[in-house]
Write a protein that holds these residues in place. Structure first.
Motif, PDB file in Angstrom:
ATOM      1  N   VAL A   4     -13.640  37.667  36.580  1.00 25.25           N
ATOM      2  CA  VAL A   4     -14.996  37.471  37.106  1.00 25.25           C
ATOM      3  C   VAL A   4     -15.495  36.050  36.917  1.00 25.25           C
ATOM      4  N   THR A   5     -14.926  35.321  35.953  1.00 26.22           N
ATOM      5  CA  THR A   5     -15.346  33.924  35.808  1.00 26.22           C
ATOM      6  C   THR A   5     -14.731  33.053  36.893  1.00 26.22           C
ATOM      7  N   GLN A   6     -13.635  33.514  37.477  1.00 26.97           N
ATOM      8  CA  GLN A   6     -13.014  32.781  38.578  1.00 26.97           C
ATOM      9  C   GLN A   6     -13.561  33.220  39.930  1.00 26.97           C
ATOM     10  N   SER A   7     -13.898  34.500  40.020  1.00 25.38           N
ATOM     11  CA  SER A   7     -14.441  35.039  41.259  1.00 25.38           C
ATOM     12  C   SER A   7     -15.410  36.157  40.904  1.00 25.38           C
ATOM     13  N   GLY A   8     -16.682  35.868  41.025  1.00 31.87           N
ATOM     14  CA  GLY A   8     -17.698  36.850  40.679  1.00 31.87           C
ATOM     15  C   GLY A   8     -17.542  38.160  41.418  1.00 31.87           C
ATOM     16  N   SER A   9     -17.040  38.095  42.634  1.00 25.07           N
ATOM     17  CA  SER A   9     -16.885  39.314  43.425  1.00 25.07           C
ATOM     18  C   SER A   9     -15.819  40.249  42.845  1.00 25.07           C
ATOM     19  N   ALA A  10     -15.017  39.761  41.892  1.00 26.72           N
ATOM     20  CA  ALA A  10     -14.025  40.618  41.233  1.00 26.72           C
ATOM     21  C   ALA A  10     -14.718  41.736  40.456  1.00 26.72           C
ATOM     22  N   LEU A  11     -16.009  41.609  40.230  1.00 32.16           N
ATOM     23  CA  LEU A  11     -16.761  42.655  39.532  1.00 32.16           C
ATOM     24  C   LEU A  11     -16.634  43.997  40.253  1.00 32.16           C
TER      25      LEU A  11
END
Length: 141
Positions: A4-11
């Protein structure tokens, strides 16, 4: 956490327990404000997380708990990031002259989203134009 720190949408791909984790949600919305849409309802009611989300993407206000649409600080942070977020403000804020003055002072183009009363208000129009001369096109003649 690294995802999530690399891609918030990974949430959106984490399990429900992690979607309720404030630290993970903060990391996600810090990377991409709109990641708030994938957070648990309890996170969408967390003022700190919501402020972080709208500071990164004003449209994240659409994913926050609806109560924040009447929160002056949250809405102003959203409007500063994206003027169009004003359309999601609560009716009380949309009618609040001091709030509108603060909003147009941050982004003159916000004038386009205000009601007719403010597009005719000399002080509001002057504040908007002082911030962005092009805002004059949104003023009522």
């Amino acid at each position: 956490m690294a995802a999530v720190t690399q891609s918030g949408s990974a949430l959106q791909f984490v399990n429900k327990r992690l979607k309720r984790d404030r630290e993970i949600a903060l990391a996600a919305v810090a990377q991409e404000g709109r990641a708030l849409r994938h957070a648990a309802a309890s996170i969408k009611r967390d003022r700190g997380v919501v402020l972080a989300a709208v500071a990164g993407n004003g449209m994240a206000i659409t994913y926050a708990d609806k109560s924040f649409r009447s929160d002056r600080d949250v809405v102003l942070a959203a409007v500063v990031q994206y003027g169009g977020a004003l359309q999601y403000a609560g009716e009380r804020l949309k009618r609040d002259r001091d709030f509108i003055l603060a909003a147009v002072a941050e982004d003159g183009q916000v004038l386009r989203y205000t009601n007719e009363r403010f597009t005719r208000d000399r002080d509001v129009v002057l504040a908007a134009v002082a911030q962005d001369g092009d805002a004059l096109r949104h003023a009522d003649e």
